[in-house]
Design a protein around this motif. Structure first.
Motif, short mmCIF file in Angstrom:
data_model
loop_
_atom_site.label_atom_id
_atom_site.label_comp_id
_atom_site.label_asym_id
_atom_site.label_seq_id
_atom_site.Cartn_x
_atom_site.Cartn_y
_atom_site.Cartn_z
N VAL A 87 17.75 -3.10 5.97
CA VAL A 87 17.01 -2.87 7.20
C VAL A 87 15.57 -3.32 6.98
CG1 VAL A 87 16.59 -0.46 6.52
CG2 VAL A 87 16.27 -1.14 8.90
N ALA A 88 15.07 -4.14 7.89
CA ALA A 88 13.66 -4.51 7.87
C ALA A 88 12.92 -3.61 8.85
CB ALA A 88 13.48 -5.97 8.26
N VAL A 89 11.74 -3.18 8.49
CA VAL A 89 10.94 -2.35 9.38
C VAL A 89 9.60 -3.03 9.63
CG1 VAL A 89 9.80 -0.13 9.74
CG2 VAL A 89 12.04 -0.21 8.64
N GLU A 90 9.32 -3.26 10.91
CA GLU A 90 8.00 -3.70 11.35
C GLU A 90 7.16 -2.43 11.49
OE1 GLU A 90 7.11 -6.69 11.45
OE2 GLU A 90 8.89 -7.94 11.78
N CYS A 91 6.18 -2.27 10.61
CA CYS A 91 5.50 -0.98 10.48
C CYS A 91 4.30 -0.82 11.40
CB CYS A 91 5.06 -0.78 9.03
SG CYS A 91 6.45 -0.68 7.89
N GLY A 92 3.90 -1.87 12.09
CA GLY A 92 2.76 -1.77 12.98
C GLY A 92 1.95 -3.04 12.95
N LEU A 93 0.77 -3.02 13.54
CA LEU A 93 -0.05 -4.21 13.66
C LEU A 93 -0.65 -4.60 12.32
CD1 LEU A 93 -1.84 -3.37 17.03
CD2 LEU A 93 0.16 -4.85 16.66
N ARG A 94 -0.51 -5.85 12.00
CA ARG A 94 -0.91 -6.37 10.70
C ARG A 94 -2.38 -6.07 10.40
NH1 ARG A 94 -0.75 -12.47 10.85
NH2 ARG A 94 1.43 -12.04 11.40
N GLY A 95 -2.62 -5.58 9.19
CA GLY A 95 -3.98 -5.35 8.73
C GLY A 95 -4.60 -4.05 9.18
N THR A 96 -3.82 -3.17 9.83
CA THR A 96 -4.38 -1.92 10.33
C THR A 96 -4.02 -0.75 9.43
OG1 THR A 96 -2.47 -1.42 11.75
CG2 THR A 96 -4.23 -2.77 12.70
N GLU A 97 -4.89 0.24 9.44
CA GLU A 97 -4.60 1.47 8.70
C GLU A 97 -3.38 2.17 9.28
OE1 GLU A 97 -6.76 5.75 7.68
OE2 GLU A 97 -7.95 4.06 8.42
N ARG A 98 -3.18 2.04 10.58
CA ARG A 98 -2.02 2.65 11.21
C ARG A 98 -0.72 2.08 10.65
NH1 ARG A 98 -1.63 3.22 17.77
NH2 ARG A 98 0.32 4.42 17.92
N ALA A 99 -0.68 0.78 10.44
CA ALA A 99 0.51 0.17 9.84
C ALA A 99 0.74 0.71 8.43
CB ALA A 99 0.38 -1.34 9.82
N GLU A 100 -0.32 0.90 7.67
CA GLU A 100 -0.18 1.46 6.33
C GLU A 100 0.38 2.87 6.39
OE1 GLU A 100 -4.04 1.20 4.63
OE2 GLU A 100 -3.90 -0.96 4.22
N ARG A 101 -0.13 3.70 7.31
CA ARG A 101 0.38 5.06 7.44
C ARG A 101 1.84 5.05 7.88
NH1 ARG A 101 -4.50 5.99 10.33
NH2 ARG A 101 -3.27 6.23 12.23
N THR A 144 0.83 -1.21 0.00
CA THR A 144 0.00 0.00 0.00
C THR A 144 0.86 1.25 0.00
OG1 THR A 144 -1.77 -1.16 1.17
CG2 THR A 144 -1.79 1.25 1.26
N ALA A 145 1.91 1.25 0.81
CA ALA A 145 2.80 2.42 0.88
C ALA A 145 3.46 2.70 -0.46
CB ALA A 145 3.85 2.20 1.97
N ILE A 146 3.97 1.66 -1.10
CA ILE A 146 4.62 1.83 -2.40
C ILE A 146 3.62 2.37 -3.43
CG2 ILE A 146 5.66 0.59 -4.34
CD1 ILE A 146 6.99 -1.25 -2.28
N GLU A 147 2.44 1.80 -3.45
CA GLU A 147 1.43 2.25 -4.42
C GLU A 147 1.06 3.71 -4.20
OE1 GLU A 147 -0.72 -2.11 -5.17
OE2 GLU A 147 -1.60 -0.66 -3.76
N ARG A 148 0.92 4.12 -2.95
CA ARG A 148 0.55 5.51 -2.67
C ARG A 148 1.66 6.47 -3.10
NH1 ARG A 148 -2.00 4.79 3.45
NH2 ARG A 148 -3.99 3.85 2.79
N VAL A 149 2.89 6.11 -2.79
CA VAL A 149 4.01 7.00 -3.13
C VAL A 149 4.20 7.07 -4.64
CG1 VAL A 149 6.51 7.30 -2.95
CG2 VAL A 149 5.18 6.72 -0.92
N LEU A 150 4.19 5.94 -5.31
CA LEU A 150 4.44 5.93 -6.76
C LEU A 150 3.27 6.52 -7.54
CD1 LEU A 150 6.34 2.58 -7.39
CD2 LEU A 150 7.20 4.83 -6.69
N ALA A 151 2.07 6.52 -6.97
CA ALA A 151 0.92 7.12 -7.65
C ALA A 151 1.12 8.62 -7.86
CB ALA A 151 -0.35 6.87 -6.86
N ARG A 173 14.98 0.31 -7.01
CA ARG A 173 14.26 -0.89 -7.47
C ARG A 173 13.18 -1.23 -6.44
NH1 ARG A 173 18.05 -4.87 -10.06
NH2 ARG A 173 17.53 -3.47 -11.78
N PHE A 174 11.94 -1.36 -6.90
CA PHE A 174 10.82 -1.73 -6.04
C PHE A 174 10.41 -3.17 -6.36
CE2 PHE A 174 10.71 2.85 -6.32
CZ PHE A 174 10.41 3.25 -5.02
N VAL A 175 10.26 -3.98 -5.30
CA VAL A 175 9.94 -5.39 -5.47
C VAL A 175 8.70 -5.73 -4.66
CG1 VAL A 175 10.73 -7.77 -5.20
CG2 VAL A 175 12.38 -5.97 -5.80
N LEU A 176 7.68 -6.23 -5.34
CA LEU A 176 6.53 -6.82 -4.68
C LEU A 176 6.76 -8.33 -4.75
CD1 LEU A 176 3.78 -6.24 -3.37
CD2 LEU A 176 2.77 -6.45 -5.65
#
Length: 264
Positions: free
Chosen positions: A147-161, A28-35, A45-48
Motif C-alpha cells: 500500500v502506498a500512502v500519500e501523506c500530505g502536501l510535499r514539504g509540510t510539517e503536516r505531511a510529516e505528522r 522523517t517519520a521513520i527516524e522519529r519512530v526508531l529514535a 525491514r526499513f528502506v530509505l
C-alpha cells in the motif's frame, strides 16, 4: 539505498521511504519512530530508497524511481540499477510505501493489487480513503503486495505528522510493535481516467464530487471567462484524485468513481 531490519527473524513487512528524493516525510517519520527504540515483536525491514536524490534535494537523478521497476542491474540510469537492487529486499514483504503530493493535505492510500493481504495493509494505515490505481501502469506497488500512502502536501510539517501517524498505526495494527492503533473500513475509490493537459488551474477539490457539466479546471491566466477552449467541464460525474495545478507537467490528475468501502 539504506536497509535496516529490526526484530528477530526474516521480515515479511517492509516500510519504504523516499522513492522520490524530495518527498522526505517518510524518512522523517521513520527516524522519529526508531529514535524511541521500540521493541519489535515482529521483524520489519526499513528502506530509505533514493539516497542520492535525497542528497541533491530532487525527485530523482535520472528517471522516476517509482516508474523504474523492476529495474535492471546493468541499466543506464541510477534509478534503473537502484530499482533492481531494491526489489529483492522487499519482494516477499507486505509493503508500506510513504509518499507526499501536491494535491491533498490529508493522508490517503493507494492500491494497485487488491487482495486480502493488501486490504489488511491498507486498513492498518488508519486512513479514511483508499484509491484503486490499477488503471495507472507502473509503480512499486505493481510489483509487491503493498500500500502506498500519500501523506500530505510535499514539504509540510503536516505531511510529516501524517506520515508518522500512519507509520505508528501500521506497526501497531500489524503486530510489529505494542502500540495503540485502530483499523477502519475506509472509503474505496477507483480511478477510471486520466485528465491530460498542460497549464491548467485545478478549481475543484480532491475527493469532492464534480457534477456533469461542472467546470473543474481552467487555463492559467485566463480567469473565469466562460470560454470553452479555456475550461475543462465534466462529461459525467466523478471524484477528483491527485488533481492539482502544478503536480504534473502534462496532466491535471485523475478521475475516479466511489465504489463503496474497502470491505464491500
Amino acid at each position: 539505498m539504506r536497509v535496516q531490519t529490526l526484530g528477530d527473524g526474516t521480515p515479511d513487512l517492509a516500510v519504504v521511504a523516499c522513492l522520490h528524493g524530495n518527498e522526505r516525510c517518510g524518512k522523517t517519520a521513520i527516524e522519529r519512530v526508531l529514535a524511541e527504540k521500540p521493541a519489535f515483536s515482529r521483524p520489519v525491514r526499513f528502506v530509505l530508497a533514493n539516497e542520492a536524490a535525497i542528497a541533491e534535494g530532487v525527485r530523482f537523478i535520472d528517471e522516476d524511481l517509482n516508474r523504474a521497476f523492476p529495474g535492471d542491474p546493468e541499466g543506464d540510469t541510477h534509478e534503473s540499477r537502484l530499482a533492481a537492487e531494491l526489489l529483492p529486499e522487499i519482494r516477499d514483504c507486505g509493503v508500506l510505501d510513504l509518499h507526499s503530493t501536491r494535491s491533498h493535505p490529508e493522508a490517503f492510500a493507494l492500491l494497485s493489487r487488491i487482495n486480502d493481504r493488501t486490504k489488511r495493509l491498507a486498513r492498518a494505515t488508519g486512513v479514511a480513503r483508499v484509491v484503486d490505481i490499477s488503471y495507472v501502469a507502473g509503480g512499486l506497488i505493481d510489483h509487491v503486495d503493498g500500500v502506498a500512502v500519500e501523506c500530505g502536501l510535499r514539504g509540510t510539517e503536516r505531511a510529516e505528522r501524517n506520515a508518522e501517524r500512519v507509520l505508528r498505526n501500521f506497526l501497531g495494527e500489524t503486530g510489529a510493535v505494542d502500540a495503540l492503533s485502530e483499523s477502519g473500513d475506509p472509503e474505496l475509490y477507483r480511478i477510471f481516467d486520466a485528465v491530460e493537459g498542460a497549464d491548467y488551474e485545478f478549481v475543484g477539490e480532491n475527493f469532492v464530487r464534480v457534477e456533469e457539466g461542472e467546470v473543474f479546471a481552467r487555463k492559467r491566466g485566463t480567469g473565469d471567462t466562460g470560454s470553452p477552449g479555456n475550461e475543462l467541464r465534466a462529461d459525467r460525474p466523478f471524484y477528483p484524485v491527485l488533481m492539482s495545478t502544478d503536480g504534473y507537467d502534462e496532466m491535471v490528475g485523475f478521475r475516479a468513481e466511489r465504489v463503496g468501502t474497502l470491505e464491500r
